[in-house]
Design a protein around this motif. Structure first.
Motif, mmCIF file in Angstrom:
data_model
loop_
_atom_site.group_PDB
_atom_site.id
_atom_site.type_symbol
_atom_site.label_atom_id
_atom_site.label_comp_id
_atom_site.label_asym_id
_atom_site.label_seq_id
_atom_site.Cartn_x
_atom_site.Cartn_y
_atom_site.Cartn_z
ATOM 1 N N UNK A 124 -19.827 6.371 55.319
ATOM 2 C CA UNK A 124 -19.812 4.927 55.504
ATOM 3 C C UNK A 124 -21.156 4.518 56.083
ATOM 4 N N UNK A 125 -21.875 3.687 55.351
ATOM 5 C CA UNK A 125 -23.206 3.222 55.770
ATOM 6 C C UNK A 125 -24.145 4.388 56.068
ATOM 7 N N UNK A 126 -24.105 5.410 55.253
ATOM 8 C CA UNK A 126 -24.980 6.552 55.415
ATOM 9 C C UNK A 126 -24.554 7.536 56.483
ATOM 10 N N UNK A 127 -23.423 7.296 57.116
ATOM 11 C CA UNK A 127 -22.941 8.161 58.183
ATOM 12 C C UNK A 127 -21.625 8.810 57.756
ATOM 13 N N UNK A 128 -21.541 10.128 57.877
ATOM 14 C CA UNK A 128 -20.325 10.840 57.525
ATOM 15 C C UNK A 128 -19.431 10.899 58.754
ATOM 16 N N UNK A 129 -18.188 10.436 58.572
ATOM 17 C CA UNK A 129 -17.237 10.456 59.671
ATOM 18 C C UNK A 129 -15.850 10.764 59.137
ATOM 19 N N UNK A 130 -14.971 11.164 60.026
ATOM 20 C CA UNK A 130 -13.603 11.493 59.652
ATOM 21 C C UNK A 130 -12.793 10.203 59.527
ATOM 22 N N UNK A 131 -11.939 10.144 58.494
ATOM 23 C CA UNK A 131 -11.089 8.981 58.303
ATOM 24 C C UNK A 131 -9.957 8.982 59.326
ATOM 25 N N UNK A 132 -9.656 7.812 59.839
ATOM 26 C CA UNK A 132 -8.513 7.699 60.734
ATOM 27 C C UNK A 132 -7.238 7.749 59.889
ATOM 28 N N UNK A 133 -6.133 7.975 60.529
ATOM 29 C CA UNK A 133 -4.847 8.036 59.822
ATOM 30 C C UNK A 133 -4.535 6.691 59.163
ATOM 31 N N UNK A 134 -4.894 5.594 59.812
ATOM 32 C CA UNK A 134 -4.655 4.267 59.239
ATOM 33 C C UNK A 134 -5.477 4.084 57.956
ATOM 34 N N UNK A 135 -6.743 4.511 57.990
ATOM 35 C CA UNK A 135 -7.586 4.406 56.803
ATOM 36 C C UNK A 135 -7.044 5.271 55.673
ATOM 37 N N UNK A 136 -6.600 6.473 56.006
ATOM 38 C CA UNK A 136 -6.047 7.382 54.998
ATOM 39 C C UNK A 136 -4.797 6.773 54.372
ATOM 40 N N UNK A 137 -3.911 6.216 55.205
ATOM 41 C CA UNK A 137 -2.690 5.595 54.693
ATOM 42 C C UNK A 137 -3.008 4.376 53.829
ATOM 43 N N UNK A 138 -4.022 3.617 54.225
ATOM 44 C CA UNK A 138 -4.440 2.458 53.439
ATOM 45 C C UNK A 138 -4.938 2.896 52.058
ATOM 46 N N UNK A 139 -5.712 3.967 52.040
ATOM 47 C CA UNK A 139 -6.231 4.471 50.771
ATOM 48 C C UNK A 139 -5.113 5.051 49.901
ATOM 49 N N UNK A 140 -4.117 5.645 50.533
ATOM 50 C CA UNK A 140 -2.957 6.146 49.784
ATOM 51 C C UNK A 140 -2.238 4.974 49.119
ATOM 52 N N UNK A 141 -2.025 3.881 49.865
ATOM 53 C CA UNK A 141 -1.359 2.707 49.298
ATOM 54 C C UNK A 141 -2.175 2.120 48.157
ATOM 55 N N UNK A 142 -3.506 2.052 48.322
ATOM 56 C CA UNK A 142 -4.366 1.525 47.263
ATOM 57 C C UNK A 142 -4.270 2.391 46.006
ATOM 58 N N UNK A 143 -4.276 3.700 46.175
ATOM 59 C CA UNK A 143 -4.189 4.605 45.028
ATOM 60 C C UNK A 143 -2.831 4.481 44.345
ATOM 61 N N UNK A 144 -1.760 4.392 45.131
ATOM 62 C CA UNK A 144 -0.421 4.226 44.542
ATOM 63 C C UNK A 144 -0.326 2.915 43.781
ATOM 64 N N UNK A 145 -0.919 1.864 44.316
ATOM 65 C CA UNK A 145 -0.913 0.572 43.636
ATOM 66 C C UNK A 145 -1.693 0.651 42.326
ATOM 67 N N UNK A 146 -2.850 1.315 42.354
ATOM 68 C CA UNK A 146 -3.648 1.459 41.136
ATOM 69 C C UNK A 146 -2.882 2.249 40.074
ATOM 70 N N UNK A 147 -2.162 3.271 40.497
ATOM 71 C CA UNK A 147 -1.374 4.069 39.554
ATOM 72 C C UNK A 147 -0.267 3.214 38.963
ATOM 73 N N UNK A 148 0.433 2.448 39.802
ATOM 74 C CA UNK A 148 1.538 1.633 39.297
ATOM 75 C C UNK A 148 1.049 0.539 38.358
#
Length: 152
Positions: A124-148
């Motif tokens: 993110x912005x040239x900096x590598x960092x670990x995703x928080x659980x909230x960010x991971x869950x948000x990305x899971x929801x986005x991916x599930x929505x894209x699949x559906x």
């Protein structure tokens, strides 16, 4: 506008999965496919490509764009040749379907990686960092929505 926001956030969410670790795929004795960050002991596993291709936008053409394309096409074929037009349209539909299938396979693989690997890193912005659980869950929801929305 909402589609652009969704598409942008989906691409951002899925682009960072390439920074995550290696993902392995294997089938157990019952025929169930599994994905994981480490291959199972004593069982053959294949490495999965986790890079996500950018989906091609399929926006409708404006009337002026259609007229421009028609003007650029050579008039060597008769206008009434319906068979050649049908073949051309079928080829275009087949190409779009193949691209959609490839996109769906990739997004499903990314979803599996998001679901099975709680320790993902993102740039993110040239900096590598670990995703928080909230960010991971948000990305899971986005991916599930894209699949559906895009995949059968």
């Amino acid at each position: 506008m909402h589609r652009m926001i969704f598409a942008g956030s989906l691409l951002l969410a899925l682009a960072t999965t390439a920074m995550a670790g290696q993902v392995y795929k294997w089938v157990d004795a019952q025929g169930v496919t599994h994905f994981g960050a480490q291959p199972p002991d004593g069982q053959e596993a294949t490495s999965v490509n986790t890079s996500i291709p950018k989906p091609r936008p399929s926006l409708p053409l404006l009337d002026s764009e259609i007229e421009q394309q028609q003007a650029q096409q050579p008039a060597s074929k008769p206008v009434g040749d319906q068979k050649s037009i049908d073949e051309k349209v079928k080829a275009e539909v087949a190409t779009q379907e193949a691209e959609r299938r490839k996109y769906c396979d990739t997004i499903r693989t990314s979803l599996a990686q998001l679901q099975n690997n709680p320790r993902l890193r993102a740039e993110v912005n040239g900096e590598v960092r670990r995703l928080s659980e909230e960010e991971r869950q948000s990305r899971i929801k986005d991916a599930e929505k894209a699949i559906s929305e895009n995949c059968n």
